[in-house]
Design a protein around this motif. Structure first.
Motif, PDB file in Angstrom:
ATOM      1  N   PRO A 301      38.788  40.670  56.441  1.00 51.95           N
ATOM      2  CA  PRO A 301      40.550  40.507  55.959  1.00 51.95           C
ATOM      3  C   PRO A 301      41.026  39.855  54.500  1.00 51.95           C
ATOM      4  O   PRO A 301      42.191  39.962  54.899  1.00 51.95           O
ATOM      5  CB  PRO A 301      41.001  38.882  57.074  1.00 51.95           C
ATOM      6  N   LEU A 302      40.206  39.291  54.156  1.00 51.39           N
ATOM      7  CA  LEU A 302      40.511  39.285  52.219  1.00 51.39           C
ATOM      8  C   LEU A 302      41.031  40.008  51.778  1.00 51.39           C
ATOM      9  O   LEU A 302      41.852  40.503  50.852  1.00 51.39           O
ATOM     10  CB  LEU A 302      39.818  38.066  51.479  1.00 51.39           C
ATOM     11  N   TYR A 303      40.042  41.409  51.867  1.00 54.22           N
ATOM     12  CA  TYR A 303      40.325  42.494  50.666  1.00 54.22           C
ATOM     13  C   TYR A 303      40.996  43.245  51.554  1.00 54.22           C
ATOM     14  O   TYR A 303      41.548  44.044  51.067  1.00 54.22           O
ATOM     15  CB  TYR A 303      38.365  43.719  51.606  1.00 54.22           C
ATOM     16  N   ILE A 304      41.395  43.595  53.054  1.00 55.92           N
ATOM     17  CA  ILE A 304      42.772  44.186  53.024  1.00 55.92           C
ATOM     18  C   ILE A 304      43.707  43.389  52.890  1.00 55.92           C
ATOM     19  O   ILE A 304      44.063  44.304  52.425  1.00 55.92           O
ATOM     20  CB  ILE A 304      42.368  43.832  54.670  1.00 55.92           C
ATOM     21  N   GLY A 305      43.835  42.102  52.684  1.00 54.99           N
ATOM     22  CA  GLY A 305      44.938  42.117  52.132  1.00 54.99           C
ATOM     23  C   GLY A 305      45.548  41.960  50.898  1.00 54.99           C
ATOM     24  O   GLY A 305      47.006  42.411  50.637  1.00 54.99           O
ATOM     25  N   ILE A 306      44.521  41.874  49.981  1.00 52.28           N
ATOM     26  CA  ILE A 306      44.705  41.653  48.766  1.00 52.28           C
ATOM     27  C   ILE A 306      44.958  43.679  48.108  1.00 52.28           C
ATOM     28  O   ILE A 306      45.440  43.671  47.768  1.00 52.28           O
ATOM     29  CB  ILE A 306      43.572  40.823  48.017  1.00 52.28           C
ATOM     30  N   SER A 307      44.392  44.393  49.038  1.00 50.37           N
ATOM     31  CA  SER A 307      43.973  45.242  49.036  1.00 50.37           C
ATOM     32  C   SER A 307      45.088  46.266  48.958  1.00 50.37           C
ATOM     33  O   SER A 307      45.469  46.708  47.827  1.00 50.37           O
ATOM     34  CB  SER A 307      42.647  46.371  49.166  1.00 50.37           C
ATOM     35  N   VAL A 308      45.573  45.981  49.446  1.00 45.49           N
ATOM     36  CA  VAL A 308      47.082  46.785  50.648  1.00 45.49           C
ATOM     37  C   VAL A 308      47.867  46.153  49.322  1.00 45.49           C
ATOM     38  O   VAL A 308      48.889  46.902  48.952  1.00 45.49           O
ATOM     39  CB  VAL A 308      47.857  46.419  51.643  1.00 45.49           C
ATOM     40  N   VAL A 309      48.098  44.873  48.523  1.00 48.70           N
ATOM     41  CA  VAL A 309      49.199  44.426  48.221  1.00 48.70           C
ATOM     42  C   VAL A 309      49.314  45.267  46.819  1.00 48.70           C
ATOM     43  O   VAL A 309      50.014  45.384  45.188  1.00 48.70           O
ATOM     44  CB  VAL A 309      49.411  43.047  48.433  1.00 48.70           C
ATOM     45  N   LEU A 310      47.754  45.305  46.291  1.00 44.97           N
ATOM     46  CA  LEU A 310      47.407  45.976  44.762  1.00 44.97           C
ATOM     47  C   LEU A 310      47.198  46.979  44.714  1.00 44.97           C
ATOM     48  O   LEU A 310      48.149  47.419  43.949  1.00 44.97           O
ATOM     49  CB  LEU A 310      45.842  45.673  45.037  1.00 44.97           C
ATOM     50  N   PHE A 311      47.181  47.919  45.500  1.00 45.93           N
ATOM     51  CA  PHE A 311      47.265  49.399  45.744  1.00 45.93           C
ATOM     52  C   PHE A 311      49.062  49.906  45.742  1.00 45.93           C
ATOM     53  O   PHE A 311      49.191  50.753  45.350  1.00 45.93           O
ATOM     54  CB  PHE A 311      46.505  49.942  46.885  1.00 45.93           C
ATOM     55  N   GLN A 312      49.845  48.796  46.744  1.00 50.97           N
ATOM     56  CA  GLN A 312      51.036  48.556  47.167  1.00 50.97           C
ATOM     57  C   GLN A 312      51.856  49.157  45.577  1.00 50.97           C
ATOM     58  O   GLN A 312      52.781  49.651  44.840  1.00 50.97           O
ATOM     59  CB  GLN A 312      52.197  47.663  47.190  1.00 50.97           C
ATOM     60  N   GLN A 313      51.057  48.519  44.566  1.00 54.26           N
ATOM     61  CA  GLN A 313      51.409  48.460  42.899  1.00 54.26           C
ATOM     62  C   GLN A 313      50.792  49.487  41.725  1.00 54.26           C
ATOM     63  O   GLN A 313      51.415  49.686  41.011  1.00 54.26           O
ATOM     64  CB  GLN A 313      51.232  46.813  42.686  1.00 54.26           C
ATOM     65  N   ILE A 314      49.981  50.393  41.937  1.00 51.25           N
ATOM     66  CA  ILE A 314      49.642  50.595  41.166  1.00 51.25           C
ATOM     67  C   ILE A 314      48.871  52.388  41.193  1.00 51.25           C
ATOM     68  O   ILE A 314      47.851  53.131  41.257  1.00 51.25           O
ATOM     69  CB  ILE A 314      47.646  50.033  41.530  1.00 51.25           C
ATOM     70  N   THR A 315      49.863  52.351  42.811  1.00 50.29           N
ATOM     71  CA  THR A 315      49.640  53.756  43.099  1.00 50.29           C
ATOM     72  C   THR A 315      51.625  54.473  43.054  1.00 50.29           C
ATOM     73  O   THR A 315      51.506  55.610  42.894  1.00 50.29           O
ATOM     74  CB  THR A 315      49.249  53.757  44.546  1.00 50.29           C
ATOM     75  N   GLY A 316      51.774  54.320  41.958  1.00 50.94           N
ATOM     76  CA  GLY A 316      52.608  54.622  41.389  1.00 50.94           C
ATOM     77  C   GLY A 316      53.944  54.335  41.458  1.00 50.94           C
ATOM     78  O   GLY A 316      55.568  54.544  41.106  1.00 50.94           O
ATOM     79  N   GLN A 317      54.173  53.253  42.253  1.00 51.75           N
ATOM     80  CA  GLN A 317      55.622  52.917  43.071  1.00 51.75           C
ATOM     81  C   GLN A 317      56.133  52.581  41.498  1.00 51.75           C
ATOM     82  O   GLN A 317      57.464  52.857  41.221  1.00 51.75           O
ATOM     83  CB  GLN A 317      55.481  51.874  44.024  1.00 51.75           C
ATOM     84  N   PRO A 318      55.939  51.984  40.666  1.00 50.67           N
ATOM     85  CA  PRO A 318      56.837  51.119  39.584  1.00 50.67           C
ATOM     86  C   PRO A 318      57.674  52.513  38.485  1.00 50.67           C
ATOM     87  O   PRO A 318      58.185  52.533  38.014  1.00 50.67           O
ATOM     88  CB  PRO A 318      56.005  50.376  38.831  1.00 50.67           C
ATOM     89  N   SER A 319      56.651  53.150  38.578  1.00 53.00           N
ATOM     90  CA  SER A 319      56.445  54.398  37.805  1.00 53.00           C
ATOM     91  C   SER A 319      57.145  55.549  37.839  1.00 53.00           C
ATOM     92  O   SER A 319      58.607  55.981  37.548  1.00 53.00           O
ATOM     93  CB  SER A 319      54.695  55.186  37.476  1.00 53.00           C
ATOM     94  N   VAL A 320      57.220  55.301  39.435  1.00 58.53           N
ATOM     95  CA  VAL A 320      58.257  56.630  40.172  1.00 58.53           C
ATOM     96  C   VAL A 320      59.596  56.419  40.064  1.00 58.53           C
ATOM     97  O   VAL A 320      61.176  57.278  39.330  1.00 58.53           O
ATOM     98  CB  VAL A 320      58.089  57.025  41.160  1.00 58.53           C
ATOM     99  N   LEU A 321      59.758  55.089  39.654  1.00 52.81           N
ATOM    100  CA  LEU A 321      60.982  54.336  39.882  1.00 52.81           C
ATOM    101  C   LEU A 321      61.482  54.484  38.106  1.00 52.81           C
ATOM    102  O   LEU A 321      62.598  54.619  37.997  1.00 52.81           O
ATOM    103  CB  LEU A 321      61.594  53.292  40.649  1.00 52.81           C
ATOM    104  N   TYR A 322      60.821  54.296  37.567  1.00 54.15           N
ATOM    105  CA  TYR A 322      60.895  54.014  35.565  1.00 54.15           C
ATOM    106  C   TYR A 322      60.993  55.239  35.751  1.00 54.15           C
ATOM    107  O   TYR A 322      62.409  55.372  35.077  1.00 54.15           O
ATOM    108  CB  TYR A 322      59.728  53.251  35.634  1.00 54.15           C
ATOM    109  N   TYR A 323      60.601  56.524  35.722  1.00 56.93           N
ATOM    110  CA  TYR A 323      61.003  58.294  34.597  1.00 56.93           C
ATOM    111  C   TYR A 323      61.786  58.476  35.827  1.00 56.93           C
ATOM    112  O   TYR A 323      62.691  59.908  35.477  1.00 56.93           O
ATOM    113  CB  TYR A 323      59.821  59.005  35.084  1.00 56.93           C
TER     114      TYR A 323
END
Length: 506
Positions: A301-323
């Motif tokens: 469960p620790l991996y699941i919880g931390i991985s989904v919030v990490l992938f939330q940020q490192i899959t491009g969400q800030p960059s898509v909105l930035y550009y």
């Protein structure tokens, strides 16, 4: 069956005592773990939800998310107002780049500190109700200090204080909603909290538009949250502590039962309330902190919880909105319409969040996550190809490529809002064992804020070294990694009680 029943002073009525087969009944997979009504039972349909009681237990924690969204939506408008000599009303309006960065980022610093404190001590010690009241206090104090700030230093102090409210609220709100919501609508409610965040962003955009050109308009913009912060404080004072937290702190089971009945309401099926209470009483109520997170039974469960919030940020969400603004300009939109682009995307985000809210408890978590991240992967790959084509100087294909980029941005934003946007926080609220939930949610929240900070910090450097196309290609690779991780590790949790989820992962 109820091995801890005498210890906590709670004995379910013998006619209501559930057996193992009843507790695992799935009603054809639609409502896992809900009991069927028995003759002479407590009345009400098996899935009856008292929306008055359930709605109140959701609404006030969700206001904590709204105030987070408001900060996101107003920061740019407030900074513009402060730096305009015609509207600032202060003699320190000429902020250099570092000072601008301090104004923007100090709320994030406060959120990081509060998340760490919640993970280590505050969450377990005080509970999510008191933590939300603490968030309301920091929200209100930070808003007032920002609105009255006579100097840049005081403004930054107010921003930091407000950020403490963000950190505590984003830790406590998903926990309180998850621990008090009926299992049949838990996904809907935690996902709807994401809608409140997006709604707060939209209100922030609107507030920035309203104060544009006003003398010292930034003061009213930054002090407005004091009012909803007071509503949050008052509302939480009328709600009970989480019944699961009460048992965890060794409080009498009768007190936990009273809290559960209050948040379930009078219309809830009594048999189901009895069964849920029995599960809570019979579960492990040991309080575990950070030191227990890495025990073998908690690793998945620790991996699941931390991985989904990490992938939330490192899959491009800030960059898509930035550009996004540059993509719209390339497609022929006037540069002056940049604010309009933000509003359009904001409304679209809100609309697609509504789609997630509507289907998360029927379609389930896994299908929405896998489908959404799959579309995100294709969208960011399309943006990479389009950026590469436009950089090559292919004039003939520029118009089509620009329109394809706009379509890819909308597809990406929509897919994000039905997957990572709401469901990452939904999983964070329900996936962790009770004994380490507070520490684990705090760790996940801290991971989210810190990864957001790092991506925002290094995004310009990535773009400079890899180019826009290269940056998008990198994020497409990360999206494939995220998709694989979700497929292999994330279970379906719809309709299950928190205790059933914990048992299935043990």
């Amino acid at each position: 069956m109820l091995r801890h029943g005498h210890r906590y002073g709670y004995q379910p009525r013998s006619s209501m005592e559930p057996n193992d087969s009843e507790l695992d009944e799935s009603d054809s997979g639609d409502r896992v773990g809900l009991l069927q009504p028995r003759p002479g039972g407590g009345g009400g349909r098996p899935d009856q939800v008292d929306w008055r009681a359930t709605g109140l237990a959701f609404l006030f924690p969700a206001i904590g998310g709204l105030l987070f969204g408001w900060d996101i939506g107003t920061t740019s408008g407030a900074l513009t107002s402060i730096m305009d000599p015609n509207t600032s009303g202060v003699d320190w309006y000429a902020l250099d780049s570092f000072q601008q960065g301090m104004v923007v980022s100090t709320s994030l610093a406060g959120a990081l500190l509060a998340s760490a404190a919640a993970a280590v001590k505050v969450g377990d010690e005080f509970g999510s109700k008191t933590e939300l009241q603490l968030a309301a206090l920091f929200y209100g104090a930070g808003a007032i200090v920002q609105g009255l700030a006579p100097s840049l230093g005081v403004l930054i102090m107010g921003r930091f204080t407000y950020g403490l409210g963000i950190g505590f609220a984003m830790h406590a709100a998903p926990m309180y909603i998850a621990e008090t919501a009926p299992p049949s609508v838990r996904g809907l409610l935690i996902s709807l909290k994401e809608g409140f965040i997006v709604g707060g962003i939209m209100l922030g955009y609107l507030g920035s538009y309203v104060i544009f050109g006003q003398d010292e308009g930034w003061r009213s913009l930054l002090s407005t949250p004091a009012v909803p912060a007071a509503v949050l404080m008052l509302g939480m004072s009328r709600l009970p502590d989480s019944p699961r937290w009460l048992l965890q702190r060794g409080r009498p089971a009768s007190e936990a039962r009273e809290a559960l009945e209050q948040v379930r309401g009078k219309k809830a099926n009594r048999d189901i309330v009895d069964a849920e209470m029995a599960r809570m009483v019979s579960s492990d109520h040991h309080v575990g902190g950070i030191n227990e997170l890495f025990r073998r039974e908690n690793l998945r469960p620790l991996y699941i919880g931390i991985s989904v919030v990490l992938f939330q940020q490192i899959t491009g969400q800030p960059s898509v909105l930035y550009y996004a603004e540059q993509v719209f300009i390339n497609a022929g939109y006037d540069p002056a319409d940049g604010a309009g682009v933000a509003v359009i995307l904001g409304f679209f985000k809100l609309l697609m969040t509504g789609v997630a809210v509507a289907f998360v408890d029927s379609a389930g978590r896994r299908p929405l996550l896998l489908g959404g991240v799959g579309i995100m992967t294709l969208s960011v790959l399309t943006l990479a190809v389009c950026s590469e084509t436009m950089a090559s100087g292919d004039v003939a294909g520029t118009s089509f490529t620009a329109r394809a980029s706009v379509a890819a941005i909308f597809a990406y934003v929509g897919a994000y809002q039905v997957s990572f946007g709401p469901i990452a926080w939904l999983l964070v609220g329900e996936i962790f064992p009770q004994r380490v939930r507070s520490a684990a949610v705090g760790t996940a929240t801290l991971t989210n804020f810190f990864s957001n900070f790092l991506v925002s910090l290094y995004l310009p450097t990535l773009n400079e070294n890899l180019g826009t196309a290269g940056t998008y290609y990198l994020f497409s690779v990360m999206s494939v990694v995220a998709l694989s991780s979700i497929y292999l590790t994330v279970p379906e949790t719809k309709g299950k009680t928190l205790e059933e989820i914990e048992e299935s992962l043990r």
